[in-house]
Design a protein around this motif. Structure first.
Motif, PDB file in Angstrom:
ATOM      1  N   ALA A  46       0.832  -1.209   0.000  1.00 34.90           N
ATOM      2  CA  ALA A  46       0.000   0.000   0.000  1.00 34.90           C
ATOM      3  C   ALA A  46       0.867   1.260   0.000  1.00 34.90           C
ATOM      4  CB  ALA A  46      -0.929  -0.010   1.207  1.00 34.90           C
ATOM      5  N   ALA A  47       1.934   1.256   0.818  1.00 34.21           N
ATOM      6  CA  ALA A  47       2.781   2.444   0.922  1.00 34.21           C
ATOM      7  C   ALA A  47       3.561   2.713  -0.366  1.00 34.21           C
ATOM      8  CB  ALA A  47       3.753   2.290   2.088  1.00 34.21           C
ATOM      9  N   LEU A  48       4.000   1.644  -1.041  1.00 36.23           N
ATOM     10  CA  LEU A  48       4.816   1.819  -2.238  1.00 36.23           C
ATOM     11  C   LEU A  48       4.018   1.718  -3.537  1.00 36.23           C
ATOM     12  CD1 LEU A  48       7.920  -0.291  -1.131  1.00 36.23           C
ATOM     13  CD2 LEU A  48       7.672   2.206  -1.107  1.00 36.23           C
ATOM     14  N   GLY A  49       2.713   1.432  -3.418  1.00 37.35           N
ATOM     15  CA  GLY A  49       1.855   1.347  -4.592  1.00 37.35           C
ATOM     16  C   GLY A  49       2.166   0.153  -5.483  1.00 37.35           C
ATOM     17  N   THR A  50       2.503  -0.973  -4.881  1.00 34.79           N
ATOM     18  CA  THR A  50       2.810  -2.180  -5.649  1.00 34.79           C
ATOM     19  C   THR A  50       1.788  -3.266  -5.360  1.00 34.79           C
ATOM     20  OG1 THR A  50       4.204  -3.142  -3.928  1.00 34.79           O
ATOM     21  CG2 THR A  50       5.283  -1.681  -5.501  1.00 34.79           C
ATOM     22  N   SER A  51       1.824  -4.334  -6.144  1.00 40.92           N
ATOM     23  CA  SER A  51       0.925  -5.457  -5.898  1.00 40.92           C
ATOM     24  C   SER A  51       1.478  -6.306  -4.754  1.00 40.92           C
ATOM     25  CB  SER A  51       0.776  -6.305  -7.160  1.00 40.92           C
ATOM     26  OG  SER A  51       2.038  -6.798  -7.556  1.00 40.92           O
ATOM     27  N   ARG A  52       0.589  -7.075  -4.134  1.00 43.15           N
ATOM     28  CA  ARG A  52       1.002  -7.968  -3.051  1.00 43.15           C
ATOM     29  C   ARG A  52       1.686  -9.194  -3.612  1.00 43.15           C
ATOM     30  NH1 ARG A  52      -2.868  -8.793   1.547  1.00 43.15           N
ATOM     31  NH2 ARG A  52      -1.048  -9.928   2.251  1.00 43.15           N
ATOM     32  N   MET A  53       2.421  -9.872  -2.758  1.00 42.75           N
ATOM     33  CA  MET A  53       3.040 -11.142  -3.144  1.00 42.75           C
ATOM     34  C   MET A  53       1.921 -12.141  -3.418  1.00 42.75           C
ATOM     35  SD  MET A  53       6.233 -10.433  -2.896  1.00 42.75           S
ATOM     36  CE  MET A  53       7.114 -11.949  -2.931  1.00 42.75           C
ATOM     37  N   PRO A  54       2.135 -13.094  -4.323  1.00 45.31           N
ATOM     38  CA  PRO A  54       1.091 -14.097  -4.555  1.00 45.31           C
ATOM     39  C   PRO A  54       1.034 -15.096  -3.402  1.00 45.31           C
ATOM     40  CG  PRO A  54       2.983 -14.505  -5.956  1.00 45.31           C
ATOM     41  CD  PRO A  54       3.250 -13.226  -5.225  1.00 45.31           C
ATOM     42  N   TYR A  55      -0.175 -15.473  -3.025  1.00 45.46           N
ATOM     43  CA  TYR A  55      -0.392 -16.432  -1.948  1.00 45.46           C
ATOM     44  C   TYR A  55      -1.387 -17.484  -2.419  1.00 45.46           C
ATOM     45  CZ  TYR A  55       1.553 -12.828   1.115  1.00 45.46           C
ATOM     46  OH  TYR A  55       2.357 -11.903   1.697  1.00 45.46           O
ATOM     47  N   GLY A  56      -1.342 -18.659  -1.787  1.00 46.21           N
ATOM     48  CA  GLY A  56      -2.351 -19.688  -2.010  1.00 46.21           C
ATOM     49  C   GLY A  56      -2.533 -20.050  -3.465  1.00 46.21           C
ATOM     50  N   GLU A  57      -3.786 -20.028  -3.892  1.00 46.20           N
ATOM     51  CA  GLU A  57      -4.107 -20.443  -5.255  1.00 46.20           C
ATOM     52  C   GLU A  57      -3.512 -19.517  -6.298  1.00 46.20           C
ATOM     53  OE1 GLU A  57      -7.142 -17.412  -4.239  1.00 46.20           O
ATOM     54  OE2 GLU A  57      -6.440 -19.168  -3.152  1.00 46.20           O
ATOM     55  N   GLN A  58      -3.155 -18.297  -5.929  1.00 43.98           N
ATOM     56  CA  GLN A  58      -2.551 -17.360  -6.876  1.00 43.98           C
ATOM     57  C   GLN A  58      -1.225 -17.902  -7.423  1.00 43.98           C
ATOM     58  OE1 GLN A  58      -2.122 -14.066  -4.235  1.00 43.98           O
ATOM     59  NE2 GLN A  58      -4.031 -13.086  -4.900  1.00 43.98           N
ATOM     60  N   ILE A  59      -0.525 -18.668  -6.611  1.00 43.56           N
ATOM     61  CA  ILE A  59       0.771 -19.206  -7.029  1.00 43.56           C
ATOM     62  C   ILE A  59       0.601 -20.180  -8.194  1.00 43.56           C
ATOM     63  CG2 ILE A  59       2.709 -20.650  -6.264  1.00 43.56           C
ATOM     64  CD1 ILE A  59       2.314 -19.408  -3.480  1.00 43.56           C
ATOM     65  N   MET A  60      -0.545 -20.874  -8.243  1.00 44.56           N
ATOM     66  CA  MET A  60      -0.778 -21.890  -9.264  1.00 44.56           C
ATOM     67  C   MET A  60      -1.329 -21.320 -10.569  1.00 44.56           C
ATOM     68  SD  MET A  60       0.462 -24.238  -7.531  1.00 44.56           S
ATOM     69  CE  MET A  60       0.269 -25.614  -8.624  1.00 44.56           C
ATOM     70  N   ARG A  61      -1.693 -20.057 -10.574  1.00 39.58           N
ATOM     71  CA  ARG A  61      -2.215 -19.436 -11.790  1.00 39.58           C
ATOM     72  C   ARG A  61      -1.065 -19.067 -12.731  1.00 39.58           C
ATOM     73  NH1 ARG A  61      -5.804 -15.112  -8.706  1.00 39.58           N
ATOM     74  NH2 ARG A  61      -7.239 -16.546  -7.681  1.00 39.58           N
ATOM     75  N   PRO A  62      -1.350 -19.083 -14.040  1.00 43.22           N
ATOM     76  CA  PRO A  62      -0.303 -18.623 -14.966  1.00 43.22           C
ATOM     77  C   PRO A  62      -0.022 -17.138 -14.723  1.00 43.22           C
ATOM     78  CG  PRO A  62      -2.236 -19.479 -16.162  1.00 43.22           C
ATOM     79  CD  PRO A  62      -2.548 -19.524 -14.709  1.00 43.22           C
ATOM     80  N   PRO A  63       1.189 -16.711 -14.968  1.00 42.64           N
ATOM     81  CA  PRO A  63       1.495 -15.293 -14.745  1.00 42.64           C
ATOM     82  C   PRO A  63       0.695 -14.398 -15.682  1.00 42.64           C
ATOM     83  CG  PRO A  63       3.372 -16.435 -15.719  1.00 42.64           C
ATOM     84  CD  PRO A  63       2.319 -17.459 -15.452  1.00 42.64           C
ATOM     85  N   GLU A  64       0.405 -13.218 -15.202  1.00 40.78           N
ATOM     86  CA  GLU A  64      -0.308 -12.247 -16.031  1.00 40.78           C
ATOM     87  C   GLU A  64       0.618 -11.792 -17.156  1.00 40.78           C
ATOM     88  OE1 GLU A  64      -1.889  -9.035 -13.743  1.00 40.78           O
ATOM     89  OE2 GLU A  64      -2.841 -10.375 -12.297  1.00 40.78           O
ATOM     90  N   PRO A  65       0.026 -11.433 -18.295  1.00 40.92           N
ATOM     91  CA  PRO A  65       0.882 -10.941 -19.389  1.00 40.92           C
ATOM     92  C   PRO A  65       1.645  -9.700 -18.932  1.00 40.92           C
ATOM     93  CG  PRO A  65      -1.437 -11.112 -20.074  1.00 40.92           C
ATOM     94  CD  PRO A  65      -1.374 -11.442 -18.631  1.00 40.92           C
ATOM     95  N   LYS A  66       2.855  -9.596 -19.426  1.00 38.57           N
ATOM     96  CA  LYS A  66       3.692  -8.451 -19.040  1.00 38.57           C
ATOM     97  C   LYS A  66       3.106  -7.170 -19.597  1.00 38.57           C
ATOM     98  CE  LYS A  66       7.926 -10.880 -18.379  1.00 38.57           C
ATOM     99  NZ  LYS A  66       9.146 -10.558 -17.790  1.00 38.57           N
ATOM    100  N   ARG A  67       3.077  -6.197 -18.733  1.00 45.23           N
ATOM    101  CA  ARG A  67       2.625  -4.866 -19.133  1.00 45.23           C
ATOM    102  C   ARG A  67       3.840  -3.963 -19.171  1.00 45.23           C
ATOM    103  NH1 ARG A  67      -0.858  -3.856 -14.267  1.00 45.23           N
ATOM    104  NH2 ARG A  67      -0.242  -5.898 -13.596  1.00 45.23           N
ATOM    105  N   ASP A  68       3.767  -2.957 -20.004  1.00 48.35           N
ATOM    106  CA  ASP A  68       4.847  -1.979 -20.003  1.00 48.35           C
ATOM    107  C   ASP A  68       4.700  -1.136 -18.747  1.00 48.35           C
ATOM    108  OD1 ASP A  68       5.914  -2.827 -22.393  1.00 48.35           O
ATOM    109  OD2 ASP A  68       4.652  -1.498 -23.595  1.00 48.35           O
ATOM    110  N   ALA A  69       5.583  -1.381 -17.809  1.00 48.60           N
ATOM    111  CA  ALA A  69       5.533  -0.648 -16.548  1.00 48.60           C
ATOM    112  C   ALA A  69       6.696   0.334 -16.501  1.00 48.60           C
ATOM    113  CB  ALA A  69       5.619  -1.615 -15.374  1.00 48.60           C
ATOM    114  N   ALA A  70       6.447   1.398 -15.822  1.00 53.51           N
ATOM    115  CA  ALA A  70       7.500   2.391 -15.651  1.00 53.51           C
ATOM    116  C   ALA A  70       8.631   1.777 -14.824  1.00 53.51           C
ATOM    117  CB  ALA A  70       6.939   3.620 -14.946  1.00 53.51           C
TER     118      ALA A  70
END
Length: 183
Positions: free
Chosen positions: A106-130
């Motif tokens: 929340a403080a740094l404006g980033t996503s949380r680490m993946p937990y639980g079932e999120q680990i088993m999902r395919p990674p999201e497509p890469k976005r052009d991030a700053a």
């Protein structure tokens, strides 16, 4: 009329329940692992103590001391207090890590680490991030375990010495060194 608060509250409650669930599971897992590996822990503590004489075969000396009263001797040192301490240490550590992750995300404006079932999902497509977003995520990836580990070390190291030396001897050592439980 639904003003959106109930769905936000539902999401917050859901996330809180997941944190408690994951933390409790980690605590139960730790109790099982720590109990099963108690002989190794006991040997390691003895090998790093003054109970073994300097010179050769210190590890062999530690094994003989640890098992002097039979093959189950290391397990006989585990009492209810150790089981509770292990459960609390690891479940609280899981809770602290997840809390640090949430707060730093929340403080740094980033996503949380993946937990639980999120680990088993395919990674999201890469976005052009700053580049700054990548740097913030990398900083959080370093700060989260560092912060959580520091909190855990401060709390649990005292419990480990008490389990090794016993409450009375540990208190005597702390008094002689001028250490306080509160810092």
């Amino acid at each position: 009329a639904d003003d959106g608060r109930s769905s936000v509250m539902g999401e917050k409650l859901d996330e809180t329940c997941k944190v408690v669930y994951r933390s409790s599971g980690l605590g139960v897992y730790a109790v099982v692992v720590r109990f099963c590996t108690m002989p190794l822990e006991k040997v390691a503590m003895i090998a790093n103590s003054s109970l073994v004489s300097s010179g050769s075969n210190q590890l062999g000396q530690a094994w003989r001391i640890a098992f002097a009263d039979g093959p189950l001797a290391p397990f006989k040192t585990v009492g209810r207090a150790s089981v509770v301490a292990w459960f609390l240490q690891y479940s609280v550590m899981g809770f602290v890590f997840q809390t640090c992750d949430a707060a730093l995300s929340a403080a740094l404006g980033t996503s949380r680490m993946p937990y639980g079932e999120q680990i088993m999902r395919p990674p999201e497509p890469k976005r052009d991030a700053a580049p700054a977003a990548g740097a913030m995520f990398a900083a959080k990836a370093v700060l989260t375990p560092l912060t959580a580990g520091t909190i855990e070390s401060v709390v649990s190291n005292r419990a480990e010495t008490q389990r090794f030396w016993g409450l009375e001897k540990s208190s005597a050592i702390e008094a002689r060194l001028g250490w306080s439980a509160l810092g």
